[in-house]
Structure formats: structure tokens, C-alpha cells
Write a protein that holds these residues in place. Structure first.
Motif, PDB file in Angstrom:
ATOM      1  N   SER A   4     -28.611 -35.515 -14.258  1.00  0.00           N
ATOM      2  CA  SER A   4     -27.908 -36.474 -13.400  1.00  0.00           C
ATOM      3  C   SER A   4     -26.436 -36.569 -13.779  1.00  0.00           C
ATOM      4  N   ILE A   5     -26.173 -36.607 -15.069  1.00  0.00           N
ATOM      5  CA  ILE A   5     -24.782 -36.685 -15.538  1.00  0.00           C
ATOM      6  C   ILE A   5     -24.010 -35.436 -15.127  1.00  0.00           C
ATOM      7  N   ARG A   6     -24.610 -34.263 -15.303  1.00  0.00           N
ATOM      8  CA  ARG A   6     -23.940 -33.016 -14.918  1.00  0.00           C
ATOM      9  C   ARG A   6     -23.702 -32.960 -13.420  1.00  0.00           C
ATOM     10  N   LYS A  25     -22.647 -40.489 -26.141  1.00  0.00           N
ATOM     11  CA  LYS A  25     -21.547 -40.952 -25.293  1.00  0.00           C
ATOM     12  C   LYS A  25     -21.662 -40.238 -23.959  1.00  0.00           C
ATOM     13  N   ILE A  26     -21.736 -41.019 -22.899  1.00  0.00           N
ATOM     14  CA  ILE A  26     -21.817 -40.472 -21.547  1.00  0.00           C
ATOM     15  C   ILE A  26     -20.450 -40.606 -20.907  1.00  0.00           C
ATOM     16  N   LEU A  27     -19.919 -39.498 -20.446  1.00  0.00           N
ATOM     17  CA  LEU A  27     -18.590 -39.463 -19.839  1.00  0.00           C
ATOM     18  C   LEU A  27     -18.736 -39.127 -18.359  1.00  0.00           C
ATOM     19  N   LEU A  28     -18.234 -40.016 -17.508  1.00  0.00           N
ATOM     20  CA  LEU A  28     -18.290 -39.797 -16.064  1.00  0.00           C
ATOM     21  C   LEU A  28     -16.889 -39.908 -15.493  1.00  0.00           C
ATOM     22  N   PRO A  29     -16.573 -39.126 -14.457  1.00  0.00           N
ATOM     23  CA  PRO A  29     -15.242 -39.216 -13.863  1.00  0.00           C
ATOM     24  C   PRO A  29     -15.060 -40.556 -13.152  1.00  0.00           C
ATOM     25  N   PHE A 131     -31.088 -36.978  -8.070  1.00  0.00           N
ATOM     26  CA  PHE A 131     -31.510 -35.603  -8.328  1.00  0.00           C
ATOM     27  C   PHE A 131     -31.646 -34.859  -7.013  1.00  0.00           C
ATOM     28  N   THR A 132     -30.553 -34.418  -6.455  1.00  0.00           N
ATOM     29  CA  THR A 132     -30.621 -33.736  -5.164  1.00  0.00           C
ATOM     30  C   THR A 132     -30.047 -32.324  -5.286  1.00  0.00           C
ATOM     31  N   SER A 133     -30.781 -31.473  -5.958  1.00  0.00           N
ATOM     32  CA  SER A 133     -30.385 -30.071  -6.054  1.00  0.00           C
ATOM     33  C   SER A 133     -30.583 -29.415  -4.688  1.00  0.00           C
ATOM     34  N   VAL A 148     -30.717 -37.987   3.457  1.00  0.00           N
ATOM     35  CA  VAL A 148     -30.748 -38.171   2.009  1.00  0.00           C
ATOM     36  C   VAL A 148     -29.437 -38.825   1.607  1.00  0.00           C
ATOM     37  N   LEU A 149     -29.543 -39.952   0.899  1.00  0.00           N
ATOM     38  CA  LEU A 149     -28.376 -40.676   0.407  1.00  0.00           C
ATOM     39  C   LEU A 149     -28.324 -40.474  -1.101  1.00  0.00           C
ATOM     40  N   LYS A 150     -27.289 -39.762  -1.552  1.00  0.00           N
ATOM     41  CA  LYS A 150     -27.176 -39.444  -2.971  1.00  0.00           C
ATOM     42  C   LYS A 150     -26.723 -40.670  -3.764  1.00  0.00           C
ATOM     43  N   LYS A 151     -27.389 -40.873  -4.908  1.00  0.00           N
ATOM     44  CA  LYS A 151     -26.961 -41.901  -5.850  1.00  0.00           C
ATOM     45  C   LYS A 151     -25.877 -41.308  -6.734  1.00  0.00           C
TER      46      LYS A 151
END
Length: 169
Positions: A4-6, A25-29, A131-133, A148-151
């Protein structure tokens, strides 16, 4: 969690020391919610009707309920697919839309969607997932899912998707 993070173009760093513990440590833009609504050129859309929100995360249920109620909808909540099906059967024809998470315990979104199509095919379903690959999207389209609505999503995105789906109903 890592996937999910990637998917959100983020990263994870781990620092682990024997006898001291581990730190993740989780880094998100950064994003600006205003820029999302400006980029789509859309604003929040109010509506009416009864929406069933199905998600195993309490925070998602709480936020979705507050957001949808502020937009004028009546909201029912379920923590898994089995509860959702029970509610749909008990409400018999009074649910206008189901907002359905994919990954849940007891009964996941795919199985719930299939059973909803059997017992109440007239109810539109919006799938939500972090999780929408491409494979997952193909699988969803293969069983008839159109929306589909992406989180993560914001209130503008949620209101517009629901408005658009209900308008087509």
C-alpha cells in the motif's frame, strides 16, 4: 502495508536494535486536498438516499459515515461482507448504494460483491481499496465491477463518485 505504501509512491525505513526495539518510519508524499478538487474541477455534491458502508477499519467507517451524512445521505455500517449481506436482506430494497471495501476478515469484498449480485443486483456497488493493482482491476471488471474508488480518497472524490453512480441508477 508495504504494498500500500509503495502504491502511494512512499517508502518505509526500519531501524532495529537487539534489546532496544524496532522503529518503522513510513514516508508518504504530501498532497493538498484542494489541489485534488481543483484538478478535477469538481466540488462536493450533496445527495439523498441510503448508503451501506462496508469496511473492517473503524476509522474508515467513522469518516465515511460523517462525510456521507454531511452530504445528506442516510448511512448504515457493516464491518465485513457477511454483516453487509444481512443488512441488505433486512433492509429489502431500501439501500440505494453499497460502498464496499475489498480486503476484510470473515467475508471479503469480492465474495460479498458476488453474493450481492445474486440477491440484490439492482443495488449499485462502489468498490474501495488501497490494493488496486492492474490484475485486481482486471479481476474486478471480470466479475462486473464498474466503479473502483482508490484509497485514500477525499470527500470531494467520494461525493462525486456516489453522485455519478446514483445518477445512472
Amino acid at each position: 502495508v508495504y504494498g500500500s505504501i509503495r502504491q502511494h509512491r512512499g517508502g518505509v525505513s526500519v531501524d532495529s536494535r537487539v534489546g532496544e526495539g524496532t522503529t518503522f518510519k513510513i514516508l508518504l508524499p504530501l498532497t493538498e486536498l484542494d489541489s485534488q478538487s481543483k484538478s478535477t474541477g469538481r466540488e462536493k455534491v450533496r445527495g439523498e438516499g441510503k448508503i451501506l458502508v462496508v469496511d473492517d477499519e473503524n476509522i474508515m467507517l467513522t469518516i465515511a459515515k460523517a462525510t456521507l451524512e454531511s452530504l445528506g445521505y442516510e448511512v448504515l455500517l457493516a464491518e465485513n461482507g457477511r454483516q453487509a449481506l444481512d443488512i441488505v436482506r433486512n433492509e429489502s430494497g431500501r439501500i440505494d448504494l453499497v460502498l464496499l471495501d475489498l480486503v476484510m476478515p470473515v467475508m471479503g469484498g469480492m465474495d460479498c460483491y458476488r453474493e450481492l449480485q445474486e440477491c440484490s443486483p439492482e443495488i449499485p456497488v462502489v468498490i474501495t481499496s488501497g490494493f488496486t493493482s492492474k490484475k485486481a482491476l482486471t479481476d474486478l471488471k471480470g466479475i462486473g465491477v464498474d466503479v473502483v474508488l482508490k484509497k485514500p480518497f477525499n470527500s470531494v472524490m467520494l461525493s462525486n463518485v456516489i453522485h455519478d453512480v446514483l445518477k445512472q441508477k
